[in-house]
Design an enzyme around this catalytic site. Sequence first.
Site, PDB file in Angstrom:
ATOM      1  N   LYS A  35      -5.487   9.476   7.890  1.00 23.02           N
ATOM      2  CA  LYS A  35      -4.523   8.546   7.290  1.00 23.02           C
ATOM      3  C   LYS A  35      -5.254   7.343   6.697  1.00 23.02           C
ATOM      4  O   LYS A  35      -4.890   6.195   6.908  1.00 23.02           O
ATOM      5  CB  LYS A  35      -3.509   8.080   8.334  1.00 23.02           C
ATOM      6  CG  LYS A  35      -2.647   9.208   8.886  1.00 23.02           C
ATOM      7  CD  LYS A  35      -1.608   8.685   9.848  1.00 23.02           C
ATOM      8  CE  LYS A  35      -0.756   9.731  10.497  1.00 23.02           C
ATOM      9  NZ  LYS A  35      -0.489  10.945   9.815  1.00 23.02           N
ATOM     10  N   CYS A  36      -6.282   7.618   5.919  1.00 25.40           N
ATOM     11  CA  CYS A  36      -7.179   6.602   5.384  1.00 25.40           C
ATOM     12  C   CYS A  36      -7.212   6.716   3.862  1.00 25.40           C
ATOM     13  O   CYS A  36      -6.961   7.794   3.312  1.00 25.40           O
ATOM     14  CB  CYS A  36      -8.571   6.849   5.976  1.00 25.40           C
ATOM     15  SG  CYS A  36      -9.906   5.845   5.302  1.00 25.40           S
ATOM     16  N   GLY A  37      -7.534   5.640   3.200  1.00 22.99           N
ATOM     17  CA  GLY A  37      -7.692   5.690   1.751  1.00 22.99           C
ATOM     18  C   GLY A  37      -8.777   6.666   1.314  1.00 22.99           C
ATOM     19  O   GLY A  37      -8.761   7.168   0.190  1.00 22.99           O
ATOM     20  N   THR A  39      -9.323   9.554   2.893  1.00 27.57           N
ATOM     21  CA  THR A  39      -8.949  10.885   3.372  1.00 27.57           C
ATOM     22  C   THR A  39      -9.110  11.972   2.299  1.00 27.57           C
ATOM     23  O   THR A  39      -9.544  13.079   2.626  1.00 27.57           O
ATOM     24  CB  THR A  39      -7.523  10.875   3.960  1.00 27.57           C
ATOM     25  OG1 THR A  39      -7.513   9.985   5.085  1.00 27.57           O
ATOM     26  CG2 THR A  39      -7.077  12.246   4.414  1.00 27.57           C
TER      27      THR A  39
END
Length: 159
Positions: A35-37, A39
Amino acid sequence: MASIYDFKALTSAGKELDFNQFKGKTLLIVNTASKCGFTPQFAGLEELNQKYKERGLVVVGFPCNQFGHQDPGSDKEISGFCQLNYGVSFQMMKKVDVNGENADPLFKYLKKKAGGFITDKIKWNFTKFLVSPDGKQIKRYAPITAPKKLEKDIEQMLG
């Protein structure tokens, strides 16, 4: 630990993975988050995996929830997410800490051997470590470094 090949870790399915089996292979070890930029880098990592696995590249992803709580799911959920959304076929491991007193021993070793701008810490998700087939050379890449940008170094290490 004297070498990367002295380590063992648990897969997302809870099975022990002995890094000794990777002697002679080029390793790409990444701390990941779903759930990361960054990802979408899973897609690039899988491309590298598909392109170079026959030549000896082994990609290993270690989920980590230490940065912005961006990987809160269970190991099974994270693995399923990666497979469903990015077609990840490389080995995903059990979630670990990469910094602090509970940091996984493998990441303590990688940070010490590869150094970087902040040698004792990993700055964020998707920090990458490329390990030569003899285990002696370890290169560290920043989270913002796209997987595709590692290709030249991967090609060199694969010979």
